[in-house]
Design an enzyme around this catalytic site. Structure first.
Site, PDB file in Angstrom:
ATOM      1  N   LYS A   1       0.848  -1.205   0.000  1.00  0.00           N
ATOM      2  CA  LYS A   1       0.000   0.000   0.000  1.00  0.00           C
ATOM      3  C   LYS A   1       0.883   1.255   0.000  1.00  0.00           C
ATOM      4  O   LYS A   1       2.088   1.172   0.239  1.00  0.00           O
ATOM      5  CB  LYS A   1      -0.921  -0.014   1.232  1.00  0.00           C
ATOM      6  CG  LYS A   1      -1.858  -1.234   1.272  1.00  0.00           C
ATOM      7  CD  LYS A   1      -2.951  -1.195   0.220  1.00  0.00           C
ATOM      8  CE  LYS A   1      -3.520  -2.561  -0.065  1.00  0.00           C
ATOM      9  NZ  LYS A   1      -4.755  -2.883   0.576  1.00  0.00           N
TER      10      LYS A   1
HETATM   11  C1  PLP Z   1      -5.802  -3.896   0.833  1.00  0.00           C
HETATM   12  C2  PLP Z   1      -7.223  -3.557   0.937  1.00  0.00           C
HETATM   13  C3  PLP Z   1      -7.991  -3.941   2.057  1.00  0.00           C
HETATM   14  C4  PLP Z   1      -7.512  -4.904   3.096  1.00  0.00           C
HETATM   15  O1  PLP Z   1      -6.378  -4.590   3.763  1.00  0.00           O
HETATM   16  P1  PLP Z   1      -5.472  -5.747   4.425  1.00  0.00           P
HETATM   17  O2  PLP Z   1      -4.522  -4.993   5.264  1.00  0.00           O
HETATM   18  O3  PLP Z   1      -4.810  -6.479   3.305  1.00  0.00           O
HETATM   19  O4  PLP Z   1      -6.368  -6.627   5.211  1.00  0.00           O
HETATM   20  C5  PLP Z   1      -9.295  -3.468   2.143  1.00  0.00           C
HETATM   21  N1  PLP Z   1      -9.830  -2.692   1.187  1.00  0.00           N
HETATM   22  C6  PLP Z   1      -9.135  -2.334   0.085  1.00  0.00           C
HETATM   23  C7  PLP Z   1      -9.792  -1.448  -0.929  1.00  0.00           C
HETATM   24  C8  PLP Z   1      -7.812  -2.766  -0.085  1.00  0.00           C
HETATM   25  O5  PLP Z   1      -7.143  -2.398  -1.187  1.00  0.00           O
END
Ligand code: PLP
Length: 372
Positions: free
Chosen positions: A185
């Site tokens: 991210k």
């Molecule tokens: C990555 C993501 C999540 C989940 O996050 P994690 O930390 O992987 O559990 C939720 N919503 C969106 C839109 C994402 O891109």
């Protein structure tokens, strides 16, 4: 090779700071909770202009905990946009509620308000505003609808650290915001991590208790919660990386601007729209093309990594067959065949983004000549 993501390069550029941060946590044995988590929560709340921030285990847990804290009657309907990562909808069902999908805008890919309104029933209790690809949702319109129908607004900001809607930070516009610090991210930990942001003190408190076995004090459990906490090492790493996030975001915007300018005259690809009210942080740069397979093959041959986000819209996944929303005439249900994510990130050099743009141009030139 033009990489889609390069976490090694990022680590190399921060090695001293990161190694130092990790060894401090280890020396203090501040593994779960403690001063590094407290400090990061404070810094991140400030960064997103939210009054409160609660660190949790990951972005999916952040959504589940936020939904649980909002305490809807069992079986409530929560509306989720049809193009997102499955975590958005998973969190709804896992919390004992019903997912209802609505469509996404054809140009900026975030939740379509007309479609959203058409899905509201007396059982609808909330809407999930996913700031997809780093582009904020149209929050004024969304808040108007929410007020009219008495809905809570959950902002899924997993792809949108630092994004702004009309100058306001995402994550504190609705009732509650959730973030992911998954390594890939825009702000990523060295493992899983997540956070919940809100301006509501009671809600923040409730989230913190749910994430920590229903307690504030050791062994005084007011209710059953769960274990989902941000750990000290991740928090310390995130504090280091947060200082660089604005620079990295600016770099992402520069790359996006380069793509938008250099690809604008190519017939046959659709470029993502950035609304005038959006400070888009470009977690992803997604184009649309009727020649996805051959273009992608051409890019790979040129040493360029790509991705697809997401190759199957949520209503079309086997997991959601039971909802019978496969055949809805959603943009999201047809665009999943055309979307392609180009490399974007602070790791890219000007040479590399030129290479990406030139590779796409040469593909379309060849195609045009083939037709002649
Ligand atoms: C990555 C993501 C999540 C989940 O996050 P994690 O930390 O992987 O559990 C939720 N919503 C969106 C839109 C994402 O891109």
């Amino acid at each position: 090779m033009v990489k889609f993501l390069d976490l090694q390069a990022q680590y190399d550029s921060l090695k001293k700071e990161i190694d130092n941060a990790i060894s401090n946590v280890v020396a203090d044995a501040a593994f779960v909770g403690g001063k590094y988590v407290d400090l990061f929560e404070k810094e991140f709340a400030e960064y997103q202009s939210a009054k409160y921030c609660v660190g949790v285990g990951n972005g999916t847990d952040a959504l589940e905990i936020a939904i649980e804290a909002l305490a809807f009657p069992c079986g409530s309907e929560i509306i989720v946009p049809a193009n997102s990562f499955i975590a958005s909808s998973e969190a709804v069902t896992r919390s004992g509620h019903k997912v209802v999908f609505c469509d996404c805008d054809d140009e900026n890919y975030t939740i379509c308000l007309t479609s959203l309104e058409s899905k509201i029933t007396p059982k609808t209790k909330a809407v999930m505003a996913v700031h997809l690809y780093g582009h904020p949702c149209d929050m004024d319109g969304l808040l108007d609808l929410a007020e009219k129908h008495d809905l809570r607004v959950i902002e899924d900001c997993a792809q949108a650290h630092g994004a702004k809607y009309k100058g306001r930070d995402v994550g504190s516009i609705g009732d509650v915001g959730t973030f992911s610090f998954y390594p890939g991210k825009n702000l990523g930990a060295y493992g899983d991590g997540g956070a919940i942001t809100t301006n509501d003190k009671e809600l923040a408190n409730k989230c913190r208790m749910i994430a920590n076995h229903g307690r504030i004090k050791k062994y005084e459990h007011d209710f059953e919660g769960r274990n989902s906490r941000l750990d000290g090492i991740q928090a310390a790493i995130l504090s280091v990386k947060l200082k660089h996030l604005n620079d990295w975001t600016n770099k992402r915007i520069e790359v996006a601007n380069y793509y938008l300018e250099s690809l604008k005259d190519i017939d046959g690809i659709f470029l993502p729209k950035r609304e005038i009210w959006a400070m888009q942080v470009y977690h992803l740069f997604v184009i649309r093309t009727g020649n996805r397979e051959s273009l992608n093959k051409h890019l790979i041959e040129d040493g360029i990594q790509t991705g697809i986000h997401y190759p199957i819209s949520l209503p079309k996944l086997s997991a959601y067959k039971y909802l019978n929303q496969i055949d809805e005439s959603f943009n999201a249900n047809k665009n999943d065949k055309f979307i392609l994510s180009l490399p974007i990130g602070e790791h890219l050099t000007l040479e590399e983004i030129e290479k990406v743009a030139n590779s796409i141009k040469s593909f379309y030139n060849r195609k045009k000549n083939d037709l002649l």
